[in-house]
Design a protein around this motif. Structure first.
Motif, PDB file in Angstrom:
ATOM      1  N   LEU A 161       0.485  -1.369  -0.195  1.00 61.32           N
ATOM      2  CA  LEU A 161       0.360  -0.360  -0.103  1.00 61.32           C
ATOM      3  C   LEU A 161       1.191   1.283   0.168  1.00 61.32           C
ATOM      4  O   LEU A 161       0.689   2.364  -0.258  1.00 61.32           O
ATOM      5  CB  LEU A 161      -0.524  -0.332   1.327  1.00 61.32           C
ATOM      6  CG  LEU A 161      -2.300  -0.939   1.339  1.00 61.32           C
ATOM      7  CD1 LEU A 161      -2.899  -0.475   2.210  1.00 61.32           C
ATOM      8  CD2 LEU A 161      -2.984  -0.601  -0.023  1.00 61.32           C
ATOM      9  N   ALA A 162       2.122   0.988   0.509  1.00 56.15           N
ATOM     10  CA  ALA A 162       2.968   2.012   0.487  1.00 56.15           C
ATOM     11  C   ALA A 162       3.665   2.753  -0.595  1.00 56.15           C
ATOM     12  O   ALA A 162       4.240   3.685  -1.273  1.00 56.15           O
ATOM     13  CB  ALA A 162       3.844   2.207   1.695  1.00 56.15           C
ATOM     14  N   LEU A 163       4.152   1.425  -1.502  1.00 52.61           N
ATOM     15  CA  LEU A 163       4.259   1.891  -2.798  1.00 52.61           C
ATOM     16  C   LEU A 163       3.979   1.862  -4.158  1.00 52.61           C
ATOM     17  O   LEU A 163       4.012   2.616  -5.562  1.00 52.61           O
ATOM     18  CB  LEU A 163       5.208   0.529  -3.311  1.00 52.61           C
ATOM     19  CG  LEU A 163       6.178   0.004  -2.234  1.00 52.61           C
ATOM     20  CD1 LEU A 163       6.842  -1.897  -2.596  1.00 52.61           C
ATOM     21  CD2 LEU A 163       7.541   1.133  -1.751  1.00 52.61           C
ATOM     22  N   ILE A 164       2.303   1.659  -3.547  1.00 56.12           N
ATOM     23  CA  ILE A 164       1.435   2.061  -4.954  1.00 56.12           C
ATOM     24  C   ILE A 164       1.440   3.616  -5.036  1.00 56.12           C
ATOM     25  O   ILE A 164       1.011   4.443  -4.316  1.00 56.12           O
ATOM     26  CB  ILE A 164      -0.563   1.267  -4.062  1.00 56.12           C
ATOM     27  CG1 ILE A 164       0.086   0.304  -4.548  1.00 56.12           C
ATOM     28  CG2 ILE A 164      -1.082   1.872  -5.025  1.00 56.12           C
ATOM     29  CD1 ILE A 164      -1.733  -0.487  -3.747  1.00 56.12           C
ATOM     30  N   GLY A 165       1.263   4.685  -6.673  1.00 57.43           N
ATOM     31  CA  GLY A 165       1.291   5.123  -6.813  1.00 57.43           C
ATOM     32  C   GLY A 165       2.998   5.696  -6.854  1.00 57.43           C
ATOM     33  O   GLY A 165       3.479   6.746  -7.607  1.00 57.43           O
ATOM     34  N   TYR A 236      -5.067  -5.577  -6.271  1.00 53.30           N
ATOM     35  CA  TYR A 236      -3.811  -4.360  -5.023  1.00 53.30           C
ATOM     36  C   TYR A 236      -4.567  -3.736  -3.806  1.00 53.30           C
ATOM     37  O   TYR A 236      -4.067  -3.780  -2.366  1.00 53.30           O
ATOM     38  CB  TYR A 236      -2.585  -3.552  -5.294  1.00 53.30           C
ATOM     39  CG  TYR A 236      -1.449  -4.421  -6.437  1.00 53.30           C
ATOM     40  CD1 TYR A 236      -0.551  -5.152  -5.687  1.00 53.30           C
ATOM     41  CD2 TYR A 236      -1.255  -4.527  -7.694  1.00 53.30           C
ATOM     42  CE1 TYR A 236       0.219  -5.856  -6.642  1.00 53.30           C
ATOM     43  CE2 TYR A 236      -0.876  -5.109  -8.757  1.00 53.30           C
ATOM     44  CZ  TYR A 236       0.445  -6.017  -7.825  1.00 53.30           C
ATOM     45  OH  TYR A 236       1.468  -6.477  -8.648  1.00 53.30           O
ATOM     46  N   GLN A 237      -5.804  -3.312  -3.879  1.00 53.29           N
ATOM     47  CA  GLN A 237      -5.839  -2.434  -2.577  1.00 53.29           C
ATOM     48  C   GLN A 237      -7.107  -3.646  -2.347  1.00 53.29           C
ATOM     49  O   GLN A 237      -6.756  -3.118  -0.776  1.00 53.29           O
ATOM     50  CB  GLN A 237      -6.978  -1.267  -3.663  1.00 53.29           C
ATOM     51  CG  GLN A 237      -6.674  -0.125  -3.858  1.00 53.29           C
ATOM     52  CD  GLN A 237      -5.518   0.878  -2.521  1.00 53.29           C
ATOM     53  OE1 GLN A 237      -6.030  -0.087  -2.133  1.00 53.29           O
ATOM     54  NE2 GLN A 237      -4.770   1.690  -3.278  1.00 53.29           N
ATOM     55  N   LEU A 238      -7.374  -4.722  -2.732  1.00 52.68           N
ATOM     56  CA  LEU A 238      -8.088  -5.669  -1.622  1.00 52.68           C
ATOM     57  C   LEU A 238      -7.498  -6.336  -1.144  1.00 52.68           C
ATOM     58  O   LEU A 238      -7.730  -6.646   0.269  1.00 52.68           O
ATOM     59  CB  LEU A 238      -9.180  -6.471  -3.064  1.00 52.68           C
ATOM     60  CG  LEU A 238      -9.845  -5.791  -3.653  1.00 52.68           C
ATOM     61  CD1 LEU A 238     -10.743  -6.316  -4.915  1.00 52.68           C
ATOM     62  CD2 LEU A 238     -10.886  -4.999  -2.599  1.00 52.68           C
TER      63      LEU A 238
END
Length: 326
Positions: A161-165, A236-238
């Motif tokens: 989650l910290a890496l997304i974006g 990825y979010q799920l």
């Protein structure tokens, strides 16, 4: 007396279930075992130390607090064991054991026993304890260990989650996300194990499918819109963070979730919306614990507006007209 037999009048409930608190808690423990095994494989034997610390401390805290408060002891209902397990699943494997013990004391004594014990707590004990630890020991609670690195030297890393974006971020594959080969809290990473446990609870009728489906479904829809139709982003979010753990094992807590069908759907939708909003606009990449805690606080209001009226109860308008006529 009817036909020589006495009519016995008793208070409700009149319909009784074979499900007792110890049996329900035992089912939850069984459902958590796949995720526990997966976490030991992924993060090593220290998982056992962290889990043993939270569970033993939770049981001792319940026993001692009930003795001090001069109440009958309830450690036999296994609820303290479940609280300890779920709290452990919300901690990084590197957490100092004394911090994990503090979390169990907060969960059992402050959140549960101060309000009367099982069934009378206003919020989920494990979630509240995790938030207290997160605010009190932010560095230790954010120290993530790479999976399978325990076999050599433990390596710290960031969660998906910290890496997304992030630009040039090396995200785990979706398969790795599904089997738990990613950084995160020790019990939240393996989606497969959590789904097995969740399906077991639904099949055993320990929990209803309504809250998990409403929670996960609402969150997925919002993320699909936010990701402009990107299904990989939604996946990825799920599977990132503690969404699956929260949806099946924390949002469904009997004492802190609505009882009726409409209330369950509203509760699940609220959890999904709040989790999505926190992840998209908040300063933290995760939002499950805060979302469930906020919805816990709203449960009395949800119950009030969704509880069906007893059959035959006159409407307020009819009552008012009758009173005016008199």
């Amino acid at each position: 007396m009817v036909n020589g037999k006495k009519l016995v009048v008793s208070a409700s409930p009149h319909l009784r279930s074979k499900h007792t608190t110890p049996k329900i808690m035992l089912d939850v423990i069984i459902a958590l075992i796949p995720a526990l095994i997966a976490s030991i494989i992924l993060f090593g034997p220290r998982v056992i130390a962290v889990t043993a610390t939270t569970v033993i401390t939770a049981v001792l805290a319940e026993y001692i607090s009930r003795k001090v408060m001069k109440r009958h002891n309830t450690i036999g209902d296994l609820s303290a064991v479940v609280t300890g397990l779920i709290l452990a699943f919300n901690l990084p494997v590197s957490i100092p054991l004394w911090i994990a013990a503090i979390g169990s004391v907060v969960a059992i004594v402050v959140v549960k026993q101060f309000f009367g014990g099982i069934g009378q707590n206003f919020a989920n004990p494990a979630i509240t304890a995790r938030i207290v630890l997160l605010l009190s020991f932010a560095t230790q609670m954010g120290n993530w260990t790479a999976p399978l690195s325990w076999r050599t030297d433990a390596v710290t890393t960031a969660t998906p989650l910290a890496l997304i974006g992030s630009e040039n971020a090396q995200l785990p594959s979706l398969l790795d996300m599904f089997i738990g080969n990613r950084a995160g809290c020790l019990g939240e990473t393996c989606t497969l194990a959590l789904l097995i446990g969740g399906i077991y609870l639904i099949a055993r009728k320990v929990i209803s499918f309504k809250i998990p489906v409403a929670y996960i479904g609402t969150f997925a829809v919002v993320m699909l819109i936010a990701g402009k139709g990107d299904l990989e982003y939604v996946a990825y979010q799920l599977m990132g963070g503690g969404l699956m753990l929260g949806a099946f094992f924390m949002a469904t807590d009997y004492a802190t979730s609505p009882l009726n069908t409409d209330g369950k759907y509203i509760f699940g939708i609220g959890c999904g919306l709040l989790t999505a909003v926190i992840r998209l606009f908040g300063s933290l990449p995760e939002g499950v614990s805060f979302a469930i805690l906020i919805m816990n606080l709203l449960v009395p209001h949800i119950e009030r507006i969704t509880t069906p009226k007893p059959f035959g109860t006159p409407k307020k308008e009819k009552k008012a007209k009758e009173a005016a006529a008199k």
